[in-house]
Scaffold this motif. Structure first.
Motif, mmCIF file in Angstrom:
data_model
loop_
_atom_site.group_PDB
_atom_site.id
_atom_site.type_symbol
_atom_site.label_atom_id
_atom_site.label_comp_id
_atom_site.label_asym_id
_atom_site.label_seq_id
_atom_site.Cartn_x
_atom_site.Cartn_y
_atom_site.Cartn_z
ATOM 1 N N HIS A 160 -4.856 7.075 10.035
ATOM 2 C CA HIS A 160 -4.903 5.904 9.161
ATOM 3 C C HIS A 160 -4.688 6.371 7.724
ATOM 4 O O HIS A 160 -5.628 6.615 6.973
ATOM 5 C CB HIS A 160 -6.235 5.170 9.292
ATOM 6 C CG HIS A 160 -6.236 3.828 8.632
ATOM 7 N ND1 HIS A 160 -5.350 2.824 8.974
ATOM 8 C CD2 HIS A 160 -6.998 3.324 7.621
ATOM 9 C CE1 HIS A 160 -5.571 1.762 8.219
ATOM 10 N NE2 HIS A 160 -6.559 2.048 7.388
ATOM 11 N N PHE A 161 -3.420 6.500 7.362
ATOM 12 C CA PHE A 161 -3.076 6.923 5.999
ATOM 13 C C PHE A 161 -3.160 5.715 5.062
ATOM 14 O O PHE A 161 -2.522 4.681 5.304
ATOM 15 C CB PHE A 161 -1.655 7.495 5.960
ATOM 16 C CG PHE A 161 -1.524 8.838 6.638
ATOM 17 C CD1 PHE A 161 -1.767 10.006 5.937
ATOM 18 C CD2 PHE A 161 -1.160 8.928 7.973
ATOM 19 C CE1 PHE A 161 -1.648 11.245 6.553
ATOM 20 C CE2 PHE A 161 -1.036 10.154 8.602
ATOM 21 C CZ PHE A 161 -1.282 11.316 7.887
ATOM 22 N N ARG A 162 -3.931 5.852 4.002
ATOM 23 C CA ARG A 162 -4.024 4.745 3.041
ATOM 24 C C ARG A 162 -4.490 5.275 1.687
ATOM 25 O O ARG A 162 -5.130 6.320 1.598
ATOM 26 C CB ARG A 162 -4.970 3.657 3.538
ATOM 27 C CG ARG A 162 -6.428 4.075 3.610
ATOM 28 C CD ARG A 162 -7.311 2.898 4.023
ATOM 29 N NE ARG A 162 -8.730 3.248 4.016
ATOM 30 C CZ ARG A 162 -9.379 3.743 5.037
ATOM 31 N NH1 ARG A 162 -8.741 3.976 6.173
ATOM 32 N NH2 ARG A 162 -10.672 4.013 4.958
ATOM 33 N N GLU A 163 -4.182 4.518 0.662
ATOM 34 C CA GLU A 163 -4.639 4.855 -0.681
ATOM 35 C C GLU A 163 -6.115 4.496 -0.822
ATOM 36 O O GLU A 163 -6.538 3.423 -0.377
ATOM 37 C CB GLU A 163 -3.831 4.081 -1.726
ATOM 38 C CG GLU A 163 -2.388 4.528 -1.861
ATOM 39 C CD GLU A 163 -2.280 5.933 -2.430
ATOM 40 O OE1 GLU A 163 -2.411 6.116 -3.646
ATOM 41 O OE2 GLU A 163 -2.068 6.862 -1.628
ATOM 42 N N PRO A 164 -6.920 5.356 -1.428
ATOM 43 C CA PRO A 164 -8.334 5.007 -1.643
ATOM 44 C C PRO A 164 -8.447 3.856 -2.636
ATOM 45 O O PRO A 164 -7.602 3.698 -3.529
ATOM 46 C CB PRO A 164 -8.930 6.298 -2.197
ATOM 47 C CG PRO A 164 -7.783 7.049 -2.774
ATOM 48 C CD PRO A 164 -6.586 6.694 -1.943
ATOM 49 N N GLU A 165 -9.491 3.046 -2.475
ATOM 50 C CA GLU A 165 -9.687 1.920 -3.387
ATOM 51 C C GLU A 165 -9.960 2.412 -4.806
ATOM 52 O O GLU A 165 -9.517 1.808 -5.785
ATOM 53 C CB GLU A 165 -10.849 1.053 -2.895
ATOM 54 C CG GLU A 165 -10.525 0.324 -1.594
ATOM 55 C CD GLU A 165 -11.665 -0.590 -1.173
ATOM 56 O OE1 GLU A 165 -12.624 -0.767 -1.965
ATOM 57 O OE2 GLU A 165 -11.603 -1.119 -0.045
ATOM 58 N N VAL A 370 6.002 1.873 16.776
ATOM 59 C CA VAL A 370 5.135 2.991 16.397
ATOM 60 C C VAL A 370 4.078 2.522 15.401
ATOM 61 O O VAL A 370 2.952 3.033 15.372
ATOM 62 C CB VAL A 370 5.965 4.153 15.792
ATOM 63 C CG1 VAL A 370 5.051 5.248 15.241
ATOM 64 C CG2 VAL A 370 6.919 4.719 16.836
ATOM 65 N N PHE A 371 4.410 1.500 14.606
ATOM 66 C CA PHE A 371 3.527 1.045 13.529
ATOM 67 C C PHE A 371 2.576 -0.072 13.953
ATOM 68 O O PHE A 371 1.846 -0.604 13.105
ATOM 69 C CB PHE A 371 4.369 0.542 12.351
ATOM 70 C CG PHE A 371 5.270 1.576 11.759
ATOM 71 C CD1 PHE A 371 4.796 2.482 10.821
ATOM 72 C CD2 PHE A 371 6.602 1.661 12.140
ATOM 73 C CE1 PHE A 371 5.629 3.436 10.273
ATOM 74 C CE2 PHE A 371 7.445 2.618 11.598
ATOM 75 C CZ PHE A 371 6.959 3.512 10.665
ATOM 76 N N LEU A 372 2.566 -0.424 15.228
ATOM 77 C CA LEU A 372 1.785 -1.586 15.663
ATOM 78 C C LEU A 372 0.312 -1.486 15.297
ATOM 79 O O LEU A 372 -0.335 -2.496 15.007
ATOM 80 C CB LEU A 372 1.925 -1.775 17.177
ATOM 81 C CG LEU A 372 3.247 -2.370 17.665
ATOM 82 C CD1 LEU A 372 3.280 -2.432 19.185
ATOM 83 C CD2 LEU A 372 3.479 -3.750 17.065
ATOM 84 N N THR A 373 -0.234 -0.271 15.341
ATOM 85 C CA THR A 373 -1.670 -0.118 15.084
ATOM 86 C C THR A 373 -1.966 0.394 13.681
ATOM 87 O O THR A 373 -3.103 0.767 13.386
ATOM 88 C CB THR A 373 -2.291 0.850 16.116
ATOM 89 O OG1 THR A 373 -1.582 2.089 16.097
ATOM 90 C CG2 THR A 373 -2.228 0.258 17.516
ATOM 91 N N HIS A 374 -0.943 0.424 12.809
ATOM 92 C CA HIS A 374 -1.177 0.893 11.439
ATOM 93 C C HIS A 374 -1.160 -0.287 10.488
ATOM 94 O O HIS A 374 -0.437 -1.260 10.690
ATOM 95 C CB HIS A 374 -0.106 1.910 11.027
ATOM 96 C CG HIS A 374 -0.494 2.763 9.867
ATOM 97 N ND1 HIS A 374 0.190 2.772 8.670
ATOM 98 C CD2 HIS A 374 -1.514 3.644 9.705
ATOM 99 C CE1 HIS A 374 -0.376 3.625 7.836
ATOM 100 N NE2 HIS A 374 -1.415 4.158 8.436
ATOM 101 N N VAL A 385 5.060 5.232 1.536
ATOM 102 C CA VAL A 385 4.952 6.660 1.844
ATOM 103 C C VAL A 385 3.863 6.895 2.885
ATOM 104 O O VAL A 385 4.049 7.658 3.837
ATOM 105 C CB VAL A 385 4.685 7.482 0.568
ATOM 106 C CG1 VAL A 385 4.340 8.930 0.925
ATOM 107 C CG2 VAL A 385 5.909 7.449 -0.350
ATOM 108 N N ASN A 386 2.727 6.239 2.741
ATOM 109 C CA ASN A 386 1.654 6.384 3.723
ATOM 110 C C ASN A 386 2.100 5.907 5.104
ATOM 111 O O ASN A 386 1.728 6.482 6.118
ATOM 112 C CB ASN A 386 0.408 5.617 3.268
ATOM 113 C CG ASN A 386 -0.434 6.411 2.291
ATOM 114 O OD1 ASN A 386 -0.630 7.614 2.459
ATOM 115 N ND2 ASN A 386 -0.932 5.747 1.254
ATOM 116 N N HIS A 387 2.906 4.873 5.118
ATOM 117 C CA HIS A 387 3.470 4.398 6.386
ATOM 118 C C HIS A 387 4.351 5.489 7.007
ATOM 119 O O HIS A 387 4.314 5.720 8.217
ATOM 120 C CB HIS A 387 4.305 3.143 6.124
ATOM 121 C CG HIS A 387 3.870 1.964 6.948
ATOM 122 N ND1 HIS A 387 2.562 1.565 7.057
ATOM 123 C CD2 HIS A 387 4.584 1.109 7.720
ATOM 124 C CE1 HIS A 387 2.491 0.506 7.849
ATOM 125 N NE2 HIS A 387 3.702 0.216 8.272
#
Length: 556
Positions: A160-165, A370-374, A385-387
């Motif tokens: 789960h790549f994501r930017e921190p809040e 591939v992105f269904l659960t992201h 980029v995180n995607h």
């Protein structure tokens, strides 16, 4: 208590901590193995125990009381696990050949997987080239209810790549990365047999070696280089032996090298085809020889795999997606980039012999799935980029891990990947993109009216990635390594396939009786081959894949 039966392959690096928890719950142990920890953890927590395991593994548990079999694979897919469930026969193993050894198993080409492979040089779904054999996805538990004769699979974890809040001070990220990286390497040094490290000349394996050498003085290290006498262009940078030798001297390792020449690919080709079973990403024979070299001296080796996928080591890949206006636009742009072998426009002609059986395979949909659960929140370049990082960890890295495991185990060698330590991966997935890839916004501003080949501008700044890793690693290895341009572990095949190895390639692929031409059009394929031989296009990946497929069919 005799209820459970375990068959297990792998290493769980935190098994002692889990063992202590089980002892506190009243469990008694007869051994010091992680295998016993697995079966007791399963007895205590059921399949929830899998989320506690930090390591690489594939295992099966038979529950005599419940009359069920569970098959389980590690988070990242470091260890493979195949299964066959057809005509009420259930078989599983670390290799397809173990399943096919059963004379009741069926062997038939999955043409849809074949089509998928020749699009991506990989298979993103759980398919294999055998219609009846599936590859259990990473981070999955599949349960077979014997009495009900049905199988169901669930995921227990995902990237789960994501930017921190809230983005903390960069020094905090740097300090935490340093701590976690040291911890990851230290965890994976535990071994009952001698352990060594690959030393490619790059910063990932270099820093792993630097840290390992502090705990294991005079550790053995291994490098494969290439004879570049007939190489050209960018290939001239593929041999990194000089940098590896310099780092070996710095860390006082016992260093061994091997130089690969064009004929070495031909010599090992049959062995590779046997061990990898079906082709996946990349040209794998350098990995085969690296494992062969290491296996002469050690039983366990550390690898730098995973650093590029987690920290943005291939920045030219992400910029294409980061310019998208929405998710579907992103999919269109990134999908085109990942058509590594055959473009959509050529598919109908090339697959003419079986086109009516594969024309309904929409590889763009396979790509998109591939992105269904992201998370689909895509608002900034960093989100895109995180995607992309998610996609590469799920597909490209997974393919590399499958190949690495098969080729190392072919030499009775265990490969460990410190970058895929759970704590380090969790940190990397929450690390801001701005700390991984520099100049993200500036690099996007390419003047479309500028003369010349604008595509090459994407590839000019190939040291823009892994910035936080470069900063952290500068404490351990020289600046000449941390500030170097990204190259990767690749042989000069583009030159060899139209030079020293051209007769080998033509003998196999320009033979109209080759087995691949039961499924592919001979003339259309050879048009693409001739583009390579005439130096019009670089088709080295396609040539390797076709050679591998022909050998695959030849063994059926």
């Amino acid at each position: 208590n005799g209820r459970f039966v375990l068959t297990y392959n792998g290493e769980i690096y935190n098994y002692k901590e889990i063992q202590n928890d089980l002892i506190n719950l009243g469990y008694k142990f007869q051994s010091t193995t992680d295998s016993e920890v697995v079966v007791n953890a399963w007895q205590e927590w059921g399949e929830d125990c899998v989320s506690l395991f930090n390591g690489m593994f594939a295992f099966a548990i038979y529950d005599k009381e419940d009359q069920s079999i569970f098959i389980v694979r590690d988070r990242y897919g470091i260890k493979p696990l195949y299964y066959y469930f057809h005509n009420n026969i259930f078989l599983f193993g670390s290799e397809q050949k173990a399943i096919l050894a059963n004379n009741k198993s069926e062997n038939s080409l999955d043409k849809k997987a074949f089509f998928e492979y020749l699009t991506f040089q990989n298979i993103f779904t759980d398919r294999t080239l055998n219609k009846f054999i599936k590859l259990l996805p990473p981070a999955s538990v599949a349960k077979l209810s014997i009495n009900e004769k049905r199988i169901a699979s669930t995921k227990y974890w995902d990237f789960h790549f994501r930017e921190p809040e809230v983005i903390a001070d960069s020094r905090e990220y740097l300090g935490e990365l340093d701590r976690l990286f040291q911890q990851a390497v230290s965890r994976q040094l535990i071994s009952d047999v001698e352990l060594g490290s690959y030393l490619s000349g790059g910063m990932d394996s270099g820093t792993i070696t630097a840290l390992a050498s502090k705990e294991l003085p005079y550790i053995k290290t291994f490098t494969c280089g290439f004879d570049l006498s007939s190489a050209s262009g960018v290939e001239l940078g593929f041999d990194e032996r000089e940098k590896a030798e310099a780092m070996s001297a710095l860390f006082k390792t016992e260093h061994y090298e091997m130089v690969l020449k064009a004929g070495d690919m031909e010599r090992c080709f049959e062995n590779i085809a046997f061990h990898i079973e079906e082709p996946r990403v990349g040209q794998s024979y350098p990995n085969y020889y690296a494992a062969k070299l290491a296996s002469k001296f050690v039983k366990v080796v550390l690898s730098g795999a995973g650093g590029d996928e987690l920290f943005g080591g291939y920045p030219w890949r992400y910029y294409r997606g980061a310019t998208a206006s929405n998710f579907e636009d992103y999919i269109d742009k990134y999908y085109v980039f990942w058509q590594r072998l055959i473009d959509n426009k050529d598919m109908k002609n090339i697959f003419a012999p079986i086109w009516n059986e594969v024309e309904d395979v929409w590889t763009r949909d396979i790509f998109r799935d591939v992105f269904l659960t992201h998370e689909n929140k895509l608002e900034t370049p960093e989100d895109y980029v995180n995607h992309s990082l998610y996609f590469e960890a799920k597909t490209f890295l997974h393919g590399l891990l499958i190949i690495e495991d098969k080729l190392s185990m072919a030499h009775s060698l265990e490969t460990r990947v410190p970058f895929l330590d759970n704590d380090l991966v969790d940190f990397a997935s929450q690390c801001p993109v701005s700390l991984k890839i520099s100049n993200l916004h500036e690099t996007l501003r390419i003047d479309e009216n500028k003369s010349g080949d604008k595509q090459t501008l994407y590839f000019e700044k190939t040291n823009d990635g892994k910035q936080i890793l470069r900063d952290m690693m500068s404490s351990y290895i020289p600046d000449s390594i941390t500030k170097a341009i990204k190259k990767g572990f690749s042989a000069p095949d583009s030159s060899w396939f139209k030079g020293e190895s051209i007769d080998f390639v033509k003998t196999i692929l320009q033979n109209p009786s080759a087995k691949i031409y039961s499924f592919l059009d001979y003339n259309s394929v050879n048009e693409l081959l001739n583009e390579h031989f005439e130096s019009k296009k670089n088709k080295r990946l396609l040539i390797w894949s076709l050679l591998s497929l022909e050998k695959y069919f030849d063994t059926k």
